[in-house]
Structures are given as structure tokens and as C-alpha cells.
Design a protein around this motif. Structure first.
Motif, PDB file in Angstrom:
ATOM      1  N   PHE A  55      16.589 104.703 -47.402  1.00 60.54           N
ATOM      2  CA  PHE A  55      15.188 104.706 -47.002  1.00 60.54           C
ATOM      3  C   PHE A  55      14.535 103.366 -47.382  1.00 60.54           C
ATOM      4  CE2 PHE A  55      10.698 105.805 -47.698  1.00 60.54           C
ATOM      5  CZ  PHE A  55      10.412 106.280 -46.436  1.00 60.54           C
ATOM      6  N   GLY A 104      17.752 107.718 -50.942  1.00 64.28           N
ATOM      7  CA  GLY A 104      16.594 106.900 -51.291  1.00 64.28           C
ATOM      8  C   GLY A 104      16.852 105.429 -51.034  1.00 64.28           C
ATOM      9  N   TYR A 105      18.076 104.997 -51.356  1.00 66.99           N
ATOM     10  CA  TYR A 105      18.438 103.601 -51.126  1.00 66.99           C
ATOM     11  C   TYR A 105      18.351 103.268 -49.641  1.00 66.99           C
ATOM     12  CZ  TYR A 105      21.217  99.399 -50.673  1.00 66.99           C
ATOM     13  OH  TYR A 105      21.639  98.141 -50.345  1.00 66.99           O
ATOM     14  N   TRP A 162      21.012 112.081 -53.478  1.00 69.17           N
ATOM     15  CA  TRP A 162      19.586 111.835 -53.350  1.00 69.17           C
ATOM     16  C   TRP A 162      19.272 110.351 -53.573  1.00 69.17           C
ATOM     17  CZ3 TRP A 162      15.490 110.349 -56.510  1.00 69.17           C
ATOM     18  CH2 TRP A 162      14.214 110.679 -56.021  1.00 69.17           C
ATOM     19  N   VAL A 163      19.933 109.780 -54.597  1.00 74.99           N
ATOM     20  CA  VAL A 163      19.745 108.354 -54.880  1.00 74.99           C
ATOM     21  C   VAL A 163      20.188 107.516 -53.679  1.00 74.99           C
ATOM     22  CG1 VAL A 163      20.581 106.418 -56.282  1.00 74.99           C
ATOM     23  CG2 VAL A 163      19.921 108.554 -57.379  1.00 74.99           C
TER      24      VAL A 163
END
Lengths: 289, 287
Positions: free
Chosen positions: B20, B17-18, B13-14
Motif C-alpha cells: 500500500f 501495508g508495504y 499484514w505488514v
């Protein structure tokens, strides 16, 4: 007999444009600035050969400080671009679904096709005192008055990383794309932790891409002109700005050429050092794109 | 299960997110440059005053649209002119270089190949000043010995073309050589055996095979030439290409939304060209 004459003729015909191009537009002009940089003005239209321009450079701290600053910032930008770009390249090459891979890659390339000027202009619109970010922060109540985010080193670095990061991602992507996942599996099966596998398998495999990316980004950063000047303002002290200043504003070609030789010498030295330390060749890295 | 991906859902997920955040970073300045071309205001900044196309099509001050701005149009014209000439020249020279390095054997081939790549790693500013200096050394020499003023070699479009040509040729050579390397020489031999002359083989077999690569090299060269700033800045005379005109405007007048309009125009233009080149590449993949 006829065949070999014909092939000799075609060799000469093909060689001519190459020799004219490299000779007249690359080699002789470089020798030209080398020559001008060794010329010192002793009177009106009177010149002597000597190292005076280089001695002037050493004696004027503003000049060599600018070169050192440009060098240091370029290395910083290169390192940051690698740090930012590597996970992106790795994600696109190794993690993304086959189908979305091409789309993500193209998405990465879009800014490449937009002029430096437009990109820098975009940052100006975002970051200046009356700009979007300042406005948003005020609306959000985080700051009370307009804040100027342009004309400082952090902004220059952000802008430069933005300009060059794509040139880092493309070579990294193409090397990582060729890496077989079974290499990783083998590493894990042999008991390697994620860190070990990354350090001992992924990084060595990606080395040609890392070197190529670093060389290109370093050269582009050290030679960049628009981004540091537009985002850093008048006091950005960027070396290419000095060169422009000497050449066009002060019409002092002798010292401008000296600066040019120094910048080229310096960047070539860094590139050579990088290739040497990693055992790569220029044709293997840069020409692959 | 993808072994390359992080194993824990949290890390995945991290990572997502990065990615994105990275794309936001890529898109932010371009969006900012684009959006404010349509804002009905005299400055490219918030607040949003409503949608307008005035910065493209309005014919009166103070909101002079880009298509009525003489100097910007002149810059566009110069850029097109320089871009077309430079791309044609560099594709021609690049094709010769591709044949030279893929087909011929000669002494110092490896060293000359490195020399061919070198222009890519010389900073653009240095290419510019070195050509400026060399041209004026030649021009001064000609003037002194033959008292003949060679105006062509003073800053101006001719030097801009030479300057851009000097590094674009490396790019076109590499693109075309990569395609030529994949060519099956047996095709040429077959045509020769069937009685075709060398020139005929070149015209009917080899060059058609190279055509898509030559086309994409042309597009790339055109785009890079259109966007080039550093080399051009050092060599430009009174007729300035669009990027230089735009920069002048930015420094002298400050940012006005007409520059956003030009940015939109440039983004659309290069986007379309890049797309065209992708389409051509894709077509050639289908047998």
C-alpha cells in the motif's frame, strides 16, 4: 539458382536499413566523439591528436569527483531500487490473487507512461518550501516554519529510485512469474527455513531478472539528467550536467566529448562486470522486455 | 494455502501495508502534479482556493490557460510532428530488422544482434551528443569540400528525429521480432503452394499477422518520443518539442499551474494511448 538470387537480394534489402541505422547513427557517432575527445586545440582552428583532454580531466578534481559521485549514487539507487522493487514484484507475481494480478501490474506501469519531467515536477510541487508536504507538516504542528525539502541528496535519491524502480519491477516480475510454487514447497519439505528457501531457491531463480533490472536501472540512473538537476538544484554535480555544460553552455566540444567517452566507458564497464559476475548475456537480459 | 505468502497473519499484514505504501509513493507525485492544475491560485501549492479550469481554457494573463499559450501549443505541435515521423520510421526499420534477424542467416549474426540492442544501454545524453558531433563533422566536411551549407545537419528537428530514431528502432525491432518468432511458417508455405507470389504472401498473410505488434510498437515509440528529454535536449534547435518548452518554462519562470495543466494533459493522453494499445493486444488474443 533464381531462388538463391532472390534470397540474396532480399537479404541485402533487409540489411540496408540495419546497416544505415547502426552505422550512421550509432557506430560512427560513437567513433566521432572518441575522435573529438582525442583532439586538442593548439590554436584557432588548429588541432593535434593527443590525450590532453583526458589529462585535464584527471588534473581537475571537480570533474572526476563528479563522475565518482554520479557512479556512487547510481549504484546506491540501483541497490535501493532492487530492495524496494523485489518485494513488490514478488507480491504481484506470487502472492496476489490471479484476478488482481494484472490490475496491480498495470498500476505499477502507469508512471512509466508519464514523462520524467512530469514526475520531477510532481516531486517539486510536493517537496519545495511552499509545497504540500511542508504545508501539511506545518498544519500538523510538527514544524513551526516552512521547510525546504528539495535540493539535497536524499531527495535526489528518492526521486531517482522513483524514476527507475519500474524498470526493476518489470524484469523481476517476469522471471518470478515463471517460477513454479512447487519449487518452494519442495524446499520447505526438505526442511529449509524461509530464509534458506529465499536465498537458495528464489534468488537464484530470479537472477536473470535481477541482473536485467540492475543493468537497466543503473544505465538509466547514470544517464539521467532531469531528476538530479530539478531535485538537486544547481549544485547537484551530476556528470551528465557537466557534459551538457561543456557542450552547450561553454561550447567546449573537446572536453564534452571526453566526458561523454568516460561516462560511456564507465557505464559499459559496470554493465560488463555485472554480466560477467553473474554469467548472463546482454541479449538474454535486456532484450527480454 | 499459498506457500509463497508469509505464514503468520502479522507478517501478511505488514507485507500488505508495504504494498500500500509503495503505491502511495508511486501515486503521490503524479497526484500532486495533476491536482493543482485545478486549483484557482497563481501557484501550484496549498491552500486550496477552489476548483477552476482556467489553467486550461482561460485566455488572459496572468492565468493564461494552456490551450491559449502559444509557445506551449507550438511545442505540442512539434512533439506530435516529431513523434509521428519518428514512430513511422522506427516501425518501418524495426519490421525490416525483425525479418532480418528472424528469417535470414548471415555471418556475424549474433554479434550484429548484440549491436542492435546496444542503443538501449547507451545513455540518452551520449546518443545525443554523439549524433550532434557526427552530424557537424559531416556538415563541416561538406561545407569545406563543396562549400555547400547543409543546414539540416545543424541542431534542429531533423537531428532530433534522427536522435530519437536511433534508440526507438531497437524497441520496435524487439517488439515486432517477438511477434514474428511466433508466426507459423507453414501458413506462408501454404499460400505459396496455392500459387501466391512472395509479395502477395507478405501483403496478405505475414504483414496482417504482424499488424497488432506493429501497432503497439508504433504507440510505444510515439509515447517514448513524446516524453523523451535527454537525447532531444542535445539536438534541439529553435523549434522545441513540448518537454523542452516545459522545462524552459520551469527553469525560467518557475513552476506555474499551467505546467500542472500540461501534466494532466500528458497523463490523460498517454493513458488513453496505452489503453488503446492494450485493447488492440487483447483483441488479437481472441481467435
Amino acid at each position: 539458382m533464381f531462388r538463391s538470387d532472390a534470397s540474396k537480394l532480399s537479404l541485402i534489402l533487409l540489411m540496408t536499413p540495419f546497416v544505415l541505422w547502426i552505422g550512421l547513427l550509432i557506430v560512427l557517432p560513437q567513433l566521432g566523439i572518441g575522435y573529438i575527445s582525442l583532439r586538442e586545440k593548439v590554436g584557432p582552428r588548429e588541432y593535434e591528436l593527443g590525450l590532453a583532454n583526458y589529462i585535464d580531466f584527471i588534473n581537475e578534481p571537480i570533474y572526476w569527483n563528479t563522475l565518482l559521485r554520479t557512479a556512487w549514487m547510481s549504484i546506491l539507487v540501483t541497490a535501493l531500487a532492487l530492495l524496494v522493487g523485489f518485494p513488490v514484484a514478488y507480491y504481484i507475481a506470487k502472492i496476489a490473487q490471479q484476478r488482481s494480478r494484472a490490475a496491480l501490474f498495470l498500476l505499477c506501469l502507469i508512471p512509466l507512461w508519464v514523462s520524467d519531467l512530469v514526475r520531477a515536477f510532481g516531486w517539486i510541487v510536493l517537496l519545495r518550501e511552499t509545497g504540500v508536504v511542508s504545508g501539511m507538516l506545518q498544519t500538523a504542528g510538527l514544524i513551526s516554519g516552512p521547510v525546504e525539502l528539495l535540493y539535497n541528496d536524499v531527495t535526489v535519491v528518492i526521486g531517482l529510485v522513483y524514476t527507475v524502480v519500474l524498470f526493476m519491477i518489470v524484469p523481476l516480475f517476469s522471471t518470478l512469474d515463471g517460477m513454479d510454487n512447487s519449487l518452494l514447497e519442495a524446499g520447505y519439505n526438505l526442511g529449509g527455513s524461509r530464509v534458506t528457501v529465499f536465498r537458495r531457491i528464489v534468488v537464484p531463480y530470479a537472477m536473470p531478472g535481477i541482473v536485467a533490472g540492475c543493468i537497466i536501472t543503473f544505465m538509466l540512473t547514470a544517464g539521467s539528467y532531469l531528476t538530479p538537476i530539478l531535485l538537486g538544484g544547481k549544485n547537484s554535480s551530476w556528470f551528465t550536467e557537466q557534459i551538457y555544460d561543456q557542450f552547450i553552455t561553454r561550447y567546449n566540444w573537446e572536453s564534452g566529448a571526453t566526458f561523454g567517452v568516460l561516462l560511456l566507458g564507465f557505464t559499459s564497464f559496470v554493465v560488463w562486470l555485472g554480466l560477467r559476475l553473474t554469467g548472463q548475456s546482454l541479449a538474454n537480459t535486456v532484450a527480454k522486455e | 494455502m499459498n506457500v509463497a505468502a508469509p505464514q503468520s497473519p502479522f507478517l501478511r499484514w505488514v507485507y500488505g501495508g508495504y504494498m500500500f505504501a509503495f503505491f502511495i509513493y508511486l501515486a503521490a507525485p503524479l497526484t500532486a502534479a495533476g491536482v493543482f492544475a485545478f486549483n484557482d491560485s497563481l501557484f501550484p501549492s496549498l491552500p486550496w482556493n477552489g476548483f477552476t479550469l482556467d489553467w486550461f481554457f482561460n485566455d488572459t494573463e496572468p492565468k493564461l490557460g494552456m490551450f491559449y499559450d502559444r509557445r506551449l501549443l507550438r511545442g505540442l505541435e512539434v512533439s506530435l510532428y516529431v513523434g509521428l515521423i519518428v514512430s513511422a520510421l522506427s516501425v518501418a526499420a524495426g519490421t525490416c530488422n525483425a525479418f532480418l534477424f528472424e528469417r535470414k542467416e548471415f555471418p556475424f549474426k549474433a554479434a550484429l544482434h548484440v549491436l542492435m540492442i546496444v542503443p538501449l544501454v547507451i545513455p540518452g545524453v551520449i546518443l545525443g551528443i554523439s549524433i550532434l558531433v557526427f552530424a557537424s563533422i559531416v556538415a563541416n566536411g561538406v561545407e569545406e569540400t563543396m562549400s555547400w551549407d547543409w543546414d539540416m545537419l545543424r541542431p534542429g528537428l531533423f537531428l532530433v528525429i534522427l536522435g530519437q530514431f536511433s534508440f526507438l528502432t531497437t524497441i520496435t525491432s524487439l517488439v515486432i521480432a517477438a511477434r514474428l518468432r511466433k508466426f507459423d511458417i507453414a501458413l506462408e508455405e501454404a499460400a505459396l503452394n496455392l500459387g501466391a507470389t512472395r509479395v502477395r504472401v507478405l501483403a496478405t498473410v505475414t504483414l496482417p499477422y504482424l499488424a497488432p505488434a506493429m501497432f503497439s510498437a508504433f504507440v510505444v515509440a510515439f509515447l517514448v518520443s513524446f516524453e523523451n528529454f535527454n537525447t532531444t535536449l542535445m539536438l534541439v534547435g529553435s523549434d522545441a518539442p513540448l518537454t523542452i518548452t516545459m522545462y524552459d518554462r520551469m527553469v525560467k519562470v518557475g513552476s506555474t499551474p499551467v505546467l500542472n495543466a500540461v501534466s494532466v494533459f500528458l497523463m490523460l493522453g498517454s493513458g488513453l494511448l496505452a489503453l488503446l494499445s492494450v485493447v488492440v493486444q487483447r483483441e488479437r488474443k481472441q481467435p
